[in-house]
Design a protein around this motif. Structure first.
Motif, mmCIF file in Angstrom:
data_model
loop_
_atom_site.group_PDB
_atom_site.id
_atom_site.type_symbol
_atom_site.label_atom_id
_atom_site.label_comp_id
_atom_site.label_asym_id
_atom_site.label_seq_id
_atom_site.Cartn_x
_atom_site.Cartn_y
_atom_site.Cartn_z
ATOM 1 N N THR A 85 9.321 23.669 2.480
ATOM 2 C CA THR A 85 9.767 22.369 2.975
ATOM 3 C C THR A 85 8.606 21.443 3.263
ATOM 4 N N THR A 86 8.821 20.162 2.988
ATOM 5 C CA THR A 86 8.003 19.118 3.595
ATOM 6 C C THR A 86 8.939 18.231 4.397
ATOM 7 N N GLY A 87 8.526 17.916 5.612
ATOM 8 C CA GLY A 87 9.352 17.066 6.474
ATOM 9 C C GLY A 87 8.481 16.123 7.267
ATOM 10 N N ALA A 88 9.102 15.122 7.867
ATOM 11 C CA ALA A 88 8.320 14.128 8.617
ATOM 12 C C ALA A 88 9.219 13.187 9.400
ATOM 13 N N GLN A 89 8.584 12.527 10.391
ATOM 14 C CA GLN A 89 9.181 11.307 10.891
ATOM 15 C C GLN A 89 8.779 10.218 9.917
ATOM 16 N N ARG A 90 9.712 9.310 9.616
ATOM 17 C CA ARG A 90 9.433 8.250 8.637
ATOM 18 C C ARG A 90 8.995 6.993 9.363
ATOM 19 N N GLU A 91 8.258 6.183 8.653
ATOM 20 C CA GLU A 91 7.888 4.873 9.204
ATOM 21 C C GLU A 91 9.077 3.946 9.047
ATOM 22 N N HIS A 92 9.682 3.544 10.171
ATOM 23 C CA HIS A 92 10.863 2.673 10.080
ATOM 24 C C HIS A 92 10.529 1.219 10.405
ATOM 25 N N ARG A 93 9.257 0.963 10.815
ATOM 26 C CA ARG A 93 8.865 -0.417 11.144
ATOM 27 C C ARG A 93 8.461 -1.121 9.853
ATOM 28 N N TYR A 94 9.194 -2.170 9.531
ATOM 29 C CA TYR A 94 9.062 -2.829 8.237
ATOM 30 C C TYR A 94 7.628 -3.193 7.879
ATOM 31 N N ASP A 95 6.942 -3.883 8.804
ATOM 32 C CA ASP A 95 5.599 -4.356 8.452
ATOM 33 C C ASP A 95 4.605 -3.207 8.294
ATOM 34 N N VAL A 96 4.733 -2.190 9.143
ATOM 35 C CA VAL A 96 3.818 -1.040 9.008
ATOM 36 C C VAL A 96 4.074 -0.319 7.687
ATOM 37 N N LEU A 97 5.357 -0.159 7.355
ATOM 38 C CA LEU A 97 5.727 0.522 6.105
ATOM 39 C C LEU A 97 5.176 -0.235 4.895
ATOM 40 N N CYS A 98 5.333 -1.558 4.913
ATOM 41 C CA CYS A 98 4.845 -2.368 3.792
ATOM 42 C C CYS A 98 3.331 -2.212 3.656
ATOM 43 N N ARG A 99 2.642 -2.184 4.792
ATOM 44 C CA ARG A 99 1.191 -2.030 4.750
ATOM 45 C C ARG A 99 0.833 -0.673 4.122
ATOM 46 N N GLN A 100 1.521 0.368 4.536
ATOM 47 C CA GLN A 100 1.227 1.706 3.996
ATOM 48 C C GLN A 100 1.516 1.777 2.495
ATOM 49 N N ALA A 101 2.562 1.067 2.068
ATOM 50 C CA ALA A 101 2.896 1.042 0.635
ATOM 51 C C ALA A 101 1.812 0.297 -0.140
ATOM 52 N N GLU A 102 1.353 -0.836 0.433
ATOM 53 C CA GLU A 102 0.332 -1.638 -0.258
ATOM 54 C C GLU A 102 -0.981 -0.874 -0.392
ATOM 55 N N GLN A 103 -1.297 -0.079 0.622
ATOM 56 C CA GLN A 103 -2.523 0.730 0.540
ATOM 57 C C GLN A 103 -2.501 1.650 -0.676
ATOM 58 N N ARG A 104 -1.303 2.022 -1.132
ATOM 59 C CA ARG A 104 -1.190 2.862 -2.337
ATOM 60 C C ARG A 104 -0.874 2.021 -3.571
ATOM 61 N N SER A 105 -0.974 0.707 -3.435
ATOM 62 C CA SER A 105 -0.628 -0.233 -4.509
ATOM 63 C C SER A 105 0.803 -0.030 -4.992
ATOM 64 N N LEU A 106 1.711 0.175 -4.059
ATOM 65 C CA LEU A 106 3.107 0.424 -4.418
ATOM 66 C C LEU A 106 3.999 -0.783 -4.150
ATOM 67 N N GLY A 107 3.390 -1.896 -3.720
ATOM 68 C CA GLY A 107 4.148 -3.060 -3.253
ATOM 69 C C GLY A 107 5.452 -3.364 -3.994
ATOM 70 N N GLU A 108 5.343 -3.779 -5.265
ATOM 71 C CA GLU A 108 6.511 -4.258 -6.002
ATOM 72 C C GLU A 108 7.538 -3.153 -6.281
ATOM 73 N N ASP A 109 6.991 -1.967 -6.662
ATOM 74 C CA ASP A 109 7.857 -0.848 -7.042
ATOM 75 C C ASP A 109 8.843 -0.458 -5.957
ATOM 76 N N VAL A 110 8.388 -0.532 -4.725
ATOM 77 C CA VAL A 110 9.227 -0.010 -3.642
ATOM 78 C C VAL A 110 9.835 -1.137 -2.808
ATOM 79 N N LYS A 111 9.821 -2.343 -3.359
ATOM 80 C CA LYS A 111 10.352 -3.484 -2.607
ATOM 81 C C LYS A 111 11.827 -3.260 -2.244
ATOM 82 N N PHE A 112 12.591 -2.726 -3.210
ATOM 83 C CA PHE A 112 14.022 -2.490 -2.918
ATOM 84 C C PHE A 112 14.169 -1.540 -1.738
ATOM 85 N N TYR A 113 13.218 -0.618 -1.615
ATOM 86 C CA TYR A 113 13.263 0.391 -0.548
ATOM 87 C C TYR A 113 12.843 -0.197 0.792
#
Ligand code: 4AD
Ligand code: MG
Length: 428
Positions: free
Chosen positions: A355-383
């Motif tokens: 198993t892999t498990g976690a608490q998820r980042e539910h704060r919108y701006d923090v999540l977006c920042r973490q996604a951008e750090q991986r250059s995932l911005g556009e791909d995960v916009k729907f998410y």
């Protein structure tokens, strides 16, 4: 006449038994057929003199043919198979089998080519009975705690875990992908206010791995729930869930597993031991002289996992071990971080990650920042949109059902799946 299962056939009552012919012994005066259905085996004993009309049929009959036999069951202590036999009065062949293309000791690849034949054995059947019991108990545990079972799409527009391991498929002139996890949709259910959900379904990984625990398509048991305080709540729930399910398996199948697989089902003790990854490295170095290659820092390797089983048994007398504090760059972008440390875990059982498990980042701006750090911005916009309109704090995990089954019975993953899928195997 209605069919009777072998296990339920009562002495001196007329029955219709239907099944495979497991074994044939055809002598001058007598014929013995061992019949097998899903409940067990039974010998049919034929006195040939009484049925001259069957001579041709008995001479032509082949092992693994399917027959319908009417008759009466007699108790007979001389019969090795359960001390009873079927005395047939009618015999019909429903399906003639040609000679089998494989022997019992064929290698795994040949056995997989003819998987449906290999699956006929008692041992193989037990594996699926155990898996049914295991998943059923997990489902029951969660339903009793107000979880909803959902079914999310496997055709998706963006990779859910990492870009590398995703299968691309053509989708009416554009690209789609096969889901690597129900991750995004589990979290959407949290944003929908469902609070507690689980799903069991197919998970696809385009990994070119040739190990005994990797497959390109497996069954995931995933759950997600809201209003947690930390990932520790997720770990607690998982430990309770597994303990409940393993206890159920042990009660129902412990003896059969011991007999056919030579391994014991151990119901784990709560709570499961927990160790931060840097502490685990330190222990492995101190005890076994293990030195981690610098390139592997912040993650577990196969060797670390195997050694940590030894450690966990020696230190805690426990087969399970939670490992926390992985390096952020080795974990998915959606894991919540605290001071740069991902708020998640892996659960190892008998030295393998289940198993892999976690608490998820539910704060919108923090999540977006973490996604951008991986250059995932556009791909995960729907998410990331899921988190803009209110979303409770939440966490969950993904558990591999095939790995769980494999570890429980001490097999490789190919044997633990109904049909294995690997880089070189797409059939049958
Ligand atoms: O560790 P994984 O990749 O985690 C996720 O999918 C996250 N979305 C889970 C989460 O909720 N944070 O996969 C989960 C589990 C693994 O621990 C392992 O048991 C199994 O799925 N698994 C595999 N089983 C067989 N073959 C493979 N190639 C597997 N990859 C992962
Ligand atoms: Mg993992």
């Amino acid at each position: 006449m209605k069919r009777t299962l072998i296990q339920q056939a009562r002495p001196e009552e007329p029955v219709l038994i239907q099944g495979f012919v497991e074994h044939i012994r055809n002598t001058r005066k007598m014929a013995f057929l061992v019949l097998r259905d899903r409940s067990g085996s039974l010998q049919a004993t034929i006195e040939k003199e009484l049925h001259p009309e069957w001579t041709g049929l008995l001479d032509a009959l082949t092992p693994e043919s399917v027959v319908s036999v009417e008759g009466v069951v007699r108790e007979n202590p001389q019969v090795k198979l359960g001390g009873r036999e079927l005395i047939p009065s009618a015999l019909k062949v429903d399906s003639f089998a040609v000679p089998l293309p494989l022997t019992k000791d064929a290698n795994i690849d040949t056995r997989l080519d003819y998987r449906w034949i290999g699956l006929r054995g008692e041992k193989e059947r037990l594996l699926f009975e155990v898996q049914t019991c295991l998943v059923g108990a997990m489902r029951e545990f969660l339903l009793g705690r107000d979880f909803l079972e959902i079914h999310t799409p496997k055709l998706i527009a963006a990779a859910s875990e990492s870009g590398a391991d995703v299968f691309e498929v053509g989708y009416f002139g554009r690209k789609a992908y096969l889901a690597q996890s129900p991750q995004f949709y589990k979290q959407m259910a949290m944003a929908a206010g469902f609070e507690r959900i689980f799903e069991t379904g197919p998970v696809f990984r385009a990994e070119k791995s040739y190990t005994n625990r990797h497959t390109t398509e497996f069954t995931g048991f995933d759950l997600e729930f809201s209003y947690i305080e930390s990932y520790r709540d997720v770990m607690t729930l998982e430990a309770e869930l597994l303990t409940y399910a393993l206890e159920r398996v042990q009660q129902k199948y412990g003896e059969a597993i011991e007999r056919l697989y030579g391994t014991s089902v151990i119901v784990p003790k709560l709570p499961f031991p927990v160790l931060a990854l840097p502490d685990l490295y330190r222990e492995l170095e101190k005890r076994y002289g293990y030195r981690l290659p610098a390139s592997e820092q912040g993650d577990t390797t196969t060797e670390v996992e195997q050694l940590s089983f030894r450690f966990s048994m020696e230190e805690f007398g426990h087969e399970f071990l939670f490992v926390t504090d992985f390096a952020a760059e080795k974990r998915a972008f959606y894991h919540m971080q605290e001071n740069g440390v991902p708020q998640g875990y892996d659960l190892l059982w008998r030295g393998v990650e289940i198993t892999t498990g976690a608490q998820r980042e539910h704060r919108y701006d923090v999540l977006c920042r973490q996604a951008e750090q991986r250059s995932l911005g556009e791909d995960v916009k729907f998410y990331t949109e899921f988190f803009r309109y209110g979303c409770p704090p939440h966490g969950g995990f993904g558990l591999g059902v095939d790995r769980l089954t494999m570890l429980l019975l001490g097999t490789g993953i190919k044997e633990a799946m109904f049909l294995f899928r690997g880089p070189n195997r797409l059939t049958p």
